[in-house]
Design an enzyme around this catalytic site. Structure first.
Site, mmCIF file in Angstrom:
data_model
loop_
_atom_site.group_PDB
_atom_site.id
_atom_site.type_symbol
_atom_site.label_atom_id
_atom_site.label_comp_id
_atom_site.label_asym_id
_atom_site.label_seq_id
_atom_site.Cartn_x
_atom_site.Cartn_y
_atom_site.Cartn_z
ATOM 1 C CE LYS A 10 3.613 -3.694 -7.406
ATOM 2 N NZ LYS A 10 3.535 -3.293 -6.266
ATOM 3 C CE1 TYR A 50 -1.965 -3.229 -6.256
ATOM 4 C CE2 TYR A 50 -1.394 -1.464 -7.581
ATOM 5 C CZ TYR A 50 -1.261 -2.571 -7.199
ATOM 6 O OH TYR A 50 0.090 -3.175 -7.195
ATOM 7 C CD GLU A 127 -4.765 -9.052 -8.601
ATOM 8 O OE1 GLU A 127 -3.901 -9.900 -9.178
ATOM 9 O OE2 GLU A 127 -4.958 -8.489 -7.715
HETATM 10 P P1 IDP Z 1 1.653 -7.223 -2.199
HETATM 11 O O1 IDP Z 1 2.092 -6.448 -3.503
HETATM 12 O O2 IDP Z 1 2.926 -7.819 -1.483
HETATM 13 O O3 IDP Z 1 0.497 -8.080 -2.257
HETATM 14 P P2 IDP Z 1 -0.254 -5.582 -0.708
HETATM 15 O O4 IDP Z 1 -0.544 -5.576 0.830
HETATM 16 O O5 IDP Z 1 -1.310 -6.173 -1.455
HETATM 17 O O6 IDP Z 1 1.105 -6.095 -1.086
HETATM 18 O O7 IDP Z 1 0.047 -4.017 -1.089
HETATM 19 C C1 IDP Z 1 -0.231 -3.644 -2.504
HETATM 20 C C2 IDP Z 1 0.992 -2.930 -2.787
HETATM 21 O O8 IDP Z 1 0.826 -1.533 -2.128
HETATM 22 C C3 IDP Z 1 2.441 -3.121 -2.529
HETATM 23 O O9 IDP Z 1 3.004 -4.263 -3.284
HETATM 24 C C4 IDP Z 1 3.164 -1.928 -2.346
HETATM 25 O O10 IDP Z 1 3.702 -1.406 -3.669
HETATM 26 C C5 IDP Z 1 2.153 -1.101 -1.739
HETATM 27 N N1 IDP Z 1 1.945 -0.915 -0.284
HETATM 28 C C6 IDP Z 1 1.655 -1.782 0.303
HETATM 29 N N2 IDP Z 1 2.031 -1.450 1.707
HETATM 30 C C7 IDP Z 1 2.496 -0.216 1.649
HETATM 31 C C8 IDP Z 1 3.142 0.543 2.704
HETATM 32 O O11 IDP Z 1 3.080 0.501 3.848
HETATM 33 N N3 IDP Z 1 3.619 1.730 2.234
HETATM 34 C C9 IDP Z 1 3.653 1.987 0.902
HETATM 35 N N4 IDP Z 1 3.171 1.048 -0.159
HETATM 36 C C10 IDP Z 1 2.600 0.042 0.248
#
Ligand code: IDP
Ligand code: MG
Length: 138
Positions: A10, A50, A127
């Site tokens: 990222k 996303y 993806e």
């Molecule tokens: P992951 O990347 O571990 O699979 P996901 O729940 O799929 O996590 O969320 C996608 C991305 O969204 C995360 O990697 C993070 O960058 C962002 N994200 C997820 N939850 C939060 C949050 O509560 N606050 C801010 N950003 C978040």
């Protein structure tokens, strides 16, 4: 059986100079790099990627962040690649990530957490197809 997964280094990790260190961790983890490209993406492209998170409170900030600077898109391959990459990445919130994981070592916050990895076979297929054309994967 060899499995493919999709990953992103990222923009935070690219800005912080961690591309090499993260690729070394991926290499040490036994993954083969099938394809890799460094590029910038638009906010619209991030929103499409996303789409499963559309409507969540962090969605807009996430797409803004993902389009804030260059990132590295990758297709990785090994036995059990999807689960093994998730393990190597560590928890979404680096504060909860296991020692030695990529997020523990290189991420700053739950929002800017250094790496993406597909979470299931269907999402990996979507993806990979979203970011790579067939000719880039031979
Ligand atoms: P992951 O990347 O571990 O699979 P996901 O729940 O799929 O996590 O969320 C996608 C991305 O969204 C995360 O990697 C993070 O960058 C962002 N994200 C997820 N939850 C939060 C949050 O509560 N606050 C801010 N950003 C978040
Ligand atoms: Mg996810």
């Amino acid at each position: 059986m060899a499995q493919r997964t999709f990953s992103i280094i990222k923009p935070d990790a690219v800005r912080d100079g961690y591309i090499g260190a993260i690729l070394a961790a991926i290499d040490k983890g036994g993954f083969k790099i099938v394809s890799l490209k460094k590029q910038s993406i638009s906010k619209k492209q991030a929103e499409g990627f996303y789409a499963v998170h559309a409507g969540k409170p962090f969605f807009d900030g996430l797409c803004e962040f993902m389009s804030s600077g260059p990132l590295v898109l990758m297709v990785l391959e090994k036995d059990n690649a999807i689960a093994d990459l998730r393990k190597l990445m560590g928890a979404t919130n680096p504060a909860n990530a296991e020692p030695g994981t990529i997020r523990k070592q290189f991420a700053k916050s739950i929002g800017e957490n250094a790496i993406h990895g597909s979470d299931a076979e269907e999402t990996a297929a979507f993806e990979i197809g979203y970011w790579f054309a067939g000719y880039e994967l031979v």
